[in-house]
Design a protein around this motif. Structure first.
Motif, PDB file in Angstrom:
ATOM      1  N   ALA A 107       0.966  -1.646  -0.085  1.00  0.00           N
ATOM      2  CA  ALA A 107       0.297   0.390   0.151  1.00  0.00           C
ATOM      3  C   ALA A 107       0.634   1.549   0.348  1.00  0.00           C
ATOM      4  CB  ALA A 107      -0.388  -0.258   1.062  1.00  0.00           C
ATOM      5  N   ILE A 108       0.675   2.000  -0.822  1.00  0.00           N
ATOM      6  CA  ILE A 108       0.939   2.900  -1.063  1.00  0.00           C
ATOM      7  C   ILE A 108       0.387   4.801  -1.169  1.00  0.00           C
ATOM      8  CG2 ILE A 108       2.708   4.371  -2.564  1.00  0.00           C
ATOM      9  CD1 ILE A 108       3.186   1.647  -4.055  1.00  0.00           C
ATOM     10  N   GLY A 109       0.593   5.289   0.573  1.00  0.00           N
ATOM     11  CA  GLY A 109       0.160   6.883   1.122  1.00  0.00           C
ATOM     12  C   GLY A 109       0.413   7.560  -0.059  1.00  0.00           C
ATOM     13  N   SER A 110      -0.547   8.703  -0.592  1.00  0.00           N
ATOM     14  CA  SER A 110       0.104   9.738  -2.024  1.00  0.00           C
ATOM     15  C   SER A 110      -0.648  11.030  -0.847  1.00  0.00           C
ATOM     16  CB  SER A 110      -0.068   9.421  -3.357  1.00  0.00           C
ATOM     17  OG  SER A 110       0.464  10.839  -3.672  1.00  0.00           O
ATOM     18  N   ASP A 169      -2.544   1.387   8.111  1.00  0.00           N
ATOM     19  CA  ASP A 169      -1.445   0.548   8.772  1.00  0.00           C
ATOM     20  C   ASP A 169      -3.013  -0.595   8.192  1.00  0.00           C
ATOM     21  OD1 ASP A 169       0.784   1.046  11.043  1.00  0.00           O
ATOM     22  OD2 ASP A 169      -1.478   1.678  11.699  1.00  0.00           O
ATOM     23  N   TRP A 170      -2.065  -2.168   8.613  1.00  0.00           N
ATOM     24  CA  TRP A 170      -2.806  -3.754   7.528  1.00  0.00           C
ATOM     25  C   TRP A 170      -2.568  -4.115   8.770  1.00  0.00           C
ATOM     26  CZ3 TRP A 170      -3.694  -5.410   2.751  1.00  0.00           C
ATOM     27  CH2 TRP A 170      -3.261  -4.259   1.382  1.00  0.00           C
ATOM     28  N   SER A 171      -4.047  -5.012   8.805  1.00  0.00           N
ATOM     29  CA  SER A 171      -4.531  -5.744   9.763  1.00  0.00           C
ATOM     30  C   SER A 171      -4.147  -7.032   9.784  1.00  0.00           C
ATOM     31  CB  SER A 171      -6.107  -6.586   9.058  1.00  0.00           C
ATOM     32  OG  SER A 171      -6.293  -6.715   8.043  1.00  0.00           O
ATOM     33  N   LYS A 172      -4.187  -7.619  10.591  1.00  0.00           N
ATOM     34  CA  LYS A 172      -3.240  -8.689  11.248  1.00  0.00           C
ATOM     35  C   LYS A 172      -4.234  -9.643  10.046  1.00  0.00           C
ATOM     36  CE  LYS A 172      -2.934  -8.430  16.053  1.00  0.00           C
ATOM     37  NZ  LYS A 172      -2.576  -8.781  17.177  1.00  0.00           N
ATOM     38  N   PHE A 189      -7.503  -6.068   5.553  1.00  0.00           N
ATOM     39  CA  PHE A 189      -7.810  -4.394   5.561  1.00  0.00           C
ATOM     40  C   PHE A 189      -7.248  -3.933   6.140  1.00  0.00           C
ATOM     41  CE2 PHE A 189     -11.195  -7.714   7.052  1.00  0.00           C
ATOM     42  CZ  PHE A 189     -12.472  -7.189   5.795  1.00  0.00           C
ATOM     43  N   ILE A 190      -6.752  -2.429   6.096  1.00  0.00           N
ATOM     44  CA  ILE A 190      -6.487  -0.934   5.560  1.00  0.00           C
ATOM     45  C   ILE A 190      -7.315  -0.201   6.627  1.00  0.00           C
ATOM     46  CG2 ILE A 190      -5.732   1.254   4.682  1.00  0.00           C
ATOM     47  CD1 ILE A 190      -4.030  -0.834   2.619  1.00  0.00           C
ATOM     48  N   MET A 191      -5.937   0.395   7.433  1.00  0.00           N
ATOM     49  CA  MET A 191      -7.030   1.485   8.046  1.00  0.00           C
ATOM     50  C   MET A 191      -6.399   2.538   7.870  1.00  0.00           C
ATOM     51  SD  MET A 191      -7.365   2.599  12.799  1.00  0.00           S
ATOM     52  CE  MET A 191      -5.476   1.636  12.696  1.00  0.00           C
ATOM     53  N   SER A 192      -6.732   3.877   7.813  1.00  0.00           N
ATOM     54  CA  SER A 192      -6.047   5.099   6.930  1.00  0.00           C
ATOM     55  C   SER A 192      -6.074   6.261   7.638  1.00  0.00           C
ATOM     56  CB  SER A 192      -5.793   4.942   5.527  1.00  0.00           C
ATOM     57  OG  SER A 192      -6.573   5.428   5.277  1.00  0.00           O
ATOM     58  N   ASN A 193      -5.296   7.568   7.914  1.00  0.00           N
ATOM     59  CA  ASN A 193      -5.328   8.385   8.236  1.00  0.00           C
ATOM     60  C   ASN A 193      -4.990   9.326   7.149  1.00  0.00           C
ATOM     61  OD1 ASN A 193      -3.957   7.956  12.150  1.00  0.00           O
ATOM     62  ND2 ASN A 193      -6.412   7.768  10.922  1.00  0.00           N
ATOM     63  N   SER A 194      -5.855  10.659   7.227  1.00  0.00           N
ATOM     64  CA  SER A 194      -5.638  11.753   6.536  1.00  0.00           C
ATOM     65  C   SER A 194      -4.733  13.424   7.312  1.00  0.00           C
ATOM     66  CB  SER A 194      -6.027  12.345   5.646  1.00  0.00           C
ATOM     67  OG  SER A 194      -7.471  12.821   5.530  1.00  0.00           O
ATOM     68  N   GLY A 195      -4.437  14.035   5.827  1.00  0.00           N
ATOM     69  CA  GLY A 195      -3.932  15.524   6.528  1.00  0.00           C
ATOM     70  C   GLY A 195      -5.344  16.097   6.847  1.00  0.00           C
ATOM     71  N   ASP A 196      -6.782  15.705   6.610  1.00  0.00           N
ATOM     72  CA  ASP A 196      -8.088  16.445   7.390  1.00  0.00           C
ATOM     73  C   ASP A 196      -8.446  15.298   8.393  1.00  0.00           C
ATOM     74  OD1 ASP A 196      -9.587  18.569   7.001  1.00  0.00           O
ATOM     75  OD2 ASP A 196     -10.661  17.150   6.218  1.00  0.00           O
ATOM     76  N   TYR A 197      -7.464  14.847   9.823  1.00  0.00           N
ATOM     77  CA  TYR A 197      -7.938  14.034  10.539  1.00  0.00           C
ATOM     78  C   TYR A 197      -8.725  13.118  10.106  1.00  0.00           C
ATOM     79  CZ  TYR A 197      -6.041  18.666  11.811  1.00  0.00           C
ATOM     80  OH  TYR A 197      -4.824  18.949  11.691  1.00  0.00           O
ATOM     81  N   GLU A 198      -8.889  12.239   9.263  1.00  0.00           N
ATOM     82  CA  GLU A 198      -9.843  11.282   9.289  1.00  0.00           C
ATOM     83  C   GLU A 198      -9.178  10.193   9.681  1.00  0.00           C
ATOM     84  OE1 GLU A 198     -11.626  12.328   4.715  1.00  0.00           O
ATOM     85  OE2 GLU A 198      -9.618  12.401   4.551  1.00  0.00           O
ATOM     86  N   ILE A 199     -10.321   9.159   9.770  1.00  0.00           N
ATOM     87  CA  ILE A 199      -9.748   7.679   9.707  1.00  0.00           C
ATOM     88  C   ILE A 199     -10.908   6.817   9.058  1.00  0.00           C
ATOM     89  CG2 ILE A 199      -9.700   6.121  12.013  1.00  0.00           C
ATOM     90  CD1 ILE A 199      -9.888   7.995  13.976  1.00  0.00           C
ATOM     91  N   LEU A 200     -10.311   6.066   7.954  1.00  0.00           N
ATOM     92  CA  LEU A 200     -11.805   5.571   7.482  1.00  0.00           C
ATOM     93  C   LEU A 200      -9.993   4.490   6.840  1.00  0.00           C
ATOM     94  CD1 LEU A 200     -11.736   8.076   3.563  1.00  0.00           C
ATOM     95  CD2 LEU A 200     -13.147   7.862   6.336  1.00  0.00           C
TER      96      LEU A 200
END
Length: 897
Positions: free
Chosen positions: A697-700, A734-737, A741-752
């Motif tokens: 996974a590559i976050g841009s 982060d990846w799930s075990k 699945f992936i959990m991600s944060n952004s510069g807008d303080y999101e949790i998706l």
């Protein structure tokens, strides 16, 4: 505006005005629709018949009773959810619930409901550009009974309702949807759909955000609410661990040396230890092995400074050390004044703090007197006037002070024959100072200056260094590559003694020594002089009369010579402008013993099963470090800025993200690039392999997460999909075990949350992810770590976070030069932590090694790498640190944190 605008400004302005007029008309229409729907809803509730599907033995719901709720929800709520695919038209079908007439937030059933693609609001502060329906539990709107008909049960809107009741249900749902739309103000929409604490509604309705016990917690960053759902296994927040962790950190090793932009930074003590500095730490390094193990000697650390160290001086006894720091600011933005510490290199105890409140900006240069056994200390600060002051070392009192020059001062020193003679040099000047008033009375001394006259010799732009010869002459090295010999005139030499009259120096000889500037001069024990060049990187030994005896050249990749110190026997220590510390001699050459980066650091990852780690940054170097040997294993030039990296679980390859949208995969043994791919044209902030190594996974910064499927050896990658839905750039993921699945944060303080294996789909009901287990935890926003955030944070105070592999502690890198250690999970507000200083800049990243034996932290601008030893509960560790950066008179040693 009179033709001043661009070619498309007129049509754009007209379109904007037309849109504004349409919006005003729609707002008026919506007010009418709202009133009509409210009246229709009231009539529906007034005439609603009893539910024919209700069990005859079950009493109708009343104000004091409610239907059974699913596990994990309070008994008062049990909504089911239908999404029509827009953020503003979420339709909710609920059981009756007690309360005042309002539209309010309540938790839905844990299983979510049927949802269709559409816009979604993130769990954090921003709205997604393309996601879907349900914002999850407490963001659900539910209709509550009117107080005029509190005892009249409302029909359960279910699929089994009779056909005659469906129009009423549809109208009821439409009322809820329209009211939801009307309650969203324009200012809220302009902020990306973030929910305020309360939004105004029409008469008899309101909207509020509140959290039900056991469902979620909410924190605020820059006033934006961030909702995090509590795992089902946690019955109460009070049962979570509190207090600082039993584990502690002890500074084990510091990688790097500040040679790029500082002088007077390398000396050898009487004990044979080499003393130098980087960030806020003065390092005492023993090259002959020791506690450091193979590949390098042992280190000790003086850590009494609160900001970056800029210069050093060693007392004539070879034991005491003076170190000067720059000015700084504390966590609250208050200025911290520069100061000089005098400390014992054997015990690492601070003996004296000199000049607190007397210097501006920083301490630029300092020197001990020699003729009177180091009784005095001369200091030049970094103010505009470069104030020159003389201090009593034992009392810490100022004896004399004078404005030096408006030009930069690069070096200062006492004459070894006469402490009344002080020399300074720098930009286009050499000054000879006469100090009178050596009785030790504070403030009674005077300083008078004689300026060095170059006469027929070309005046250089800079004079970075000088050295006193045994016969009293002075050698200066300048930016023209010349060594000038300054001798005292006969008339002045007849007047010895402190305060005796005027000493005048004139140039008596010149020798061209180097191509480019001379950065360092060193007087050896045998009376010969060493000079170090900048552009030509040569070390030259000079005999009497400046006759060249021997020379050596420093390899280009180490940079120019910055400082020279004489070690034991014929050994030499050389500091370079590329932050390397070399050891050797002129005959055999030099090899590195300490190396480091030269610019801001951001990328860090640790090896999956070895005590190794990899770093990259703005100096475009990718470096692999051996944590056991405390040495650089290899480095390559990336040609571009590296910002993030991650090892494949096999350890055979490593992925590196660059600031141009490119990312590389390199073989860790051969260092060859096996893959070179570009995604977008914006910088990449995070790369992360799944725990099974099947995906990358590559976050841009283009708001997307690119997913690649990876071969078993990690060498080949192919595009699998993209995760699209964040409203700002990706910061952490982060990846799930199970690697799905992936959990991600952004510069807008999101949790998706994302279902990668299922097609890179956004999980619209984030409540369902509350119990998911994560292989790593580096996201800075989430229920398990929200307690690490300080009060009043603006969202940028924490740069990096990492959970240990044993899931016992969390390390945090903050913007205030500190590393924190918390217990895990850290899900209680204002959680206490152990705080560790030493970095002189924002800490950009932290990572635990594979066995949790060490923690690695990166300094940003100071380009430092700290390796901390993790000491378990009950171990002999350092005392807990305090977050204060205020200078203290208490002793400071390598055991302080």
């Amino acid at each position: 505006m009179d033709g001043a605008g661009g070619p498309g400004e007129g049509p754009a302005q007209e379109a904007l005005q037309s849109l504004s007029r349409r919006l005003q008309v729609q707002e008026k229409e919506m007010e009418l629709v709202k009133a009509a729907l409210a009246e229709a809803l009231r009539l529906l509730r007034l005439h609603a018949p009893p539910n024919p599907l209700q069990d005859p033995g079950t009493p109708a719901p009343t104000r004091d009773s409610s239907p059974a709720a699913p596990p994990g929800l309070p008994p008062t709520c049990g909504p089911s959810l239908v999404s029509r695919g827009t953020q503003t038209e979420t339709e909710v079908e609920t059981e009756p619930s007690p309360g005042p007439p309002s539209l309010s937030n309540g938790p839905p059933a844990p299983q979510g409901g049927s949802e269709e693609p559409g816009g979604t609001q993130s769990e954090g502060g921003g709205s997604s550009s393309s996601g879907a329906g349900s914002p999850g539990p407490p963001g659900i709107l539910r209709l509550v009974q009117s107080p005029q008909r509190a005892d009249t049960p409302r029909r359960n809107s279910s699929s089994s309702s009779s056909p005659s009741e469906r129009p009423r249900q549809k109208l009821s749902r439409k009322a809820a949807s329209s009211a939801n739309l009307l309650l969203r103000s324009g200012s809220t929409e302009s902020r990306g759909g973030k929910e305020p604490l309360s939004s105004p509604g029409g008469p008899g309705s309101r909207r509020s955000n509140y959290n039900l016990e056991g469902i979620s917690v909410k924190m605020f960053l820059r006033g934006r609410p961030i909702t995090m759902y509590i795992p089902s296994g946690i019955r109460s927040l009070e049962e979570l661990p509190s207090g600082p962790p039993p584990e502690t950190l002890s500074l084990d090793w510091v990688y790097g040396y500040r040679g790029r932009d500082s002088r007077s930074n390398l000396f050898v003590l009487r004990s044979g230890e080499v003393v130098y500095f980087i960030a806020c730490v003065v390092v005492l390094y023993r090259p002959e092995g020791g506690p450091g193990g193979p590949g390098g000697g042992g280190q000790r650390h003086y850590r009494g400074h609160t900001d970056c160290v800029r210069c050093l001086a060693v007392h004539p006894d070879g034991v005491r050390v003076a170190s000067g720091q720059t000015a700084g600011v504390d966590k609250d933005g208050k200025p911290l004044q520069p100061v000089v510490h005098v400390w014992d290199s054997e015990t690492l105890l601070k003996l004296q703090e000199i000049g607190l409140g007397a210097f501006e900006r920083g301490v630029g240069a300092l020197a001990f007197s020699v003729a009177d056994q180091g009784a005095f200390l001369c200091v030049v600060d970094d103010s505009n006037e470069h104030m020159l002051s003389v201090w009593d070392c034992s009392r810490g009192t100022k004896l004399a002070e004078i404005k030096s020059t408006n030009d930069s001062v690069l070096a200062v020193g006492f004459s070894p024959r006469d402490s009344s003679c002080i020399v300074t040099s720098g930009k286009s000047h050499v000054h000879f100072w006469n100090w009178s008033g050596g009785t030790g009375v504070p403030g009674n001394g005077t300083l008078t200056r004689k300026q060095g006259v170059f006469g027929k010799y070309k005046k250089p732009k800079f004079i970075p260094c000088f050295v006193f010869l045994p016969d009293g002459d002075i050698l200066t090295g300048d930016s023209e590559g010349n060594i000038l010999t300054w001798g005292r005139s006969l008339s002045d030499s007849r007047t010895p003694g402190r305060g005796g009259a005027k000493e005048t120096y004139g140039i008596v000889a010149q020798a061209h020594a180097h191509e480019g500037s001379i950065f360092a001069l060193c007087l050896r024990r045998d009376g010969t002089v060493l000079s170090g060049g900048g552009r030509d990187r040569r070390l030259v030994q000079w005999g009497p009369g400046l006759v060249a005896l021997q020379e050596a050249e420093i390899p280009e990749h180490f940079g120019a010579v910055r400082a020279i110190a004489e070690g034991l026997g014929s050994e030499l220590l050389v500091g370079t402008t590329k932050n390397a510390l070399l050891r050797g001699d002129l005959a055999q050459g030099f090899s590195p013993v300490i190396q480091g980066h030269t610019d801001e650091l951001w990328g860090l990852c640790t090896h999956p099963f070895q005590n190794r780690f990899l770093t990259c940054g703005h100096d475009r170097q990718l470096c692999l470090w051996d944590g056991e040997g405390h040495a650089l294993a290899w480095s390559i030039d990336l040609k571009e800025t590296g910002l993030c990296a991650d090892f494949h679980p096999s350890g055979a390859v490593v992925a590196v993200g660059l600031n141009t949208g490119r990312w590389l995969v390199l073989d860790t043994e051969t260092r060859e690039i096996v893959s070179d791919i570009t995604d977008g044209n914006e910088q990449l902030s995070v790369v992360r392999y799944s725990p099974d190594g099947l995906y990358l996974a590559i976050g841009s910064h283009d708001n997307m997460i690119y997913i690649y499927s990876v071969s078993s050896d990690g060498a080949k990658s192919s595009r699998f999909g993209r995760c699209v839905g964040h409203s700002s750039f990706i910061t952490h993921l982060d990846w799930s075990k199970d690697g799905s699945f992936i959990m991600s944060n952004s510069g807008d303080y999101e949790i998706l949350y994302w279902d990668v294996v299922g097609g890179c789909k956004l999980l619209r009901n984030r409540y369902d992810s509350r119990d998911r287990e994560w292989a790593t935890y580096t996201c800075v926003l989430g229920f398990h770590v929200y307690g690490v955030w300080p009060d009043g944070s603006d969202g940028t105070d924490i740069n990096s976070l990492c959970r240990s592999h044993n899931e016992r502690v969390v390390a945090v890198a903050d913007d205030f030069c500190k590393v924190h250690l918390f217990q895990y999970p850290c899900a209680r507000a204002k959680a206490p932590s152990l705080v560790y200083g030493g970095h002189g800049s924002h800490v950009t990243s932290v990572r635990f090694t594979h066995d949790d034996s060490h923690l690695i932290s990166l300094g940003g601008k100071d380009a430092s790498i700290f390796q901390w030893r993790v000491l378990g509960a009950g171990g002999a560790g350092p005392a807990p640190a305090t977050p204060s950066r205020t200078p203290s008179l208490s002793p400071a040693s390598s055991l302080d944190v």
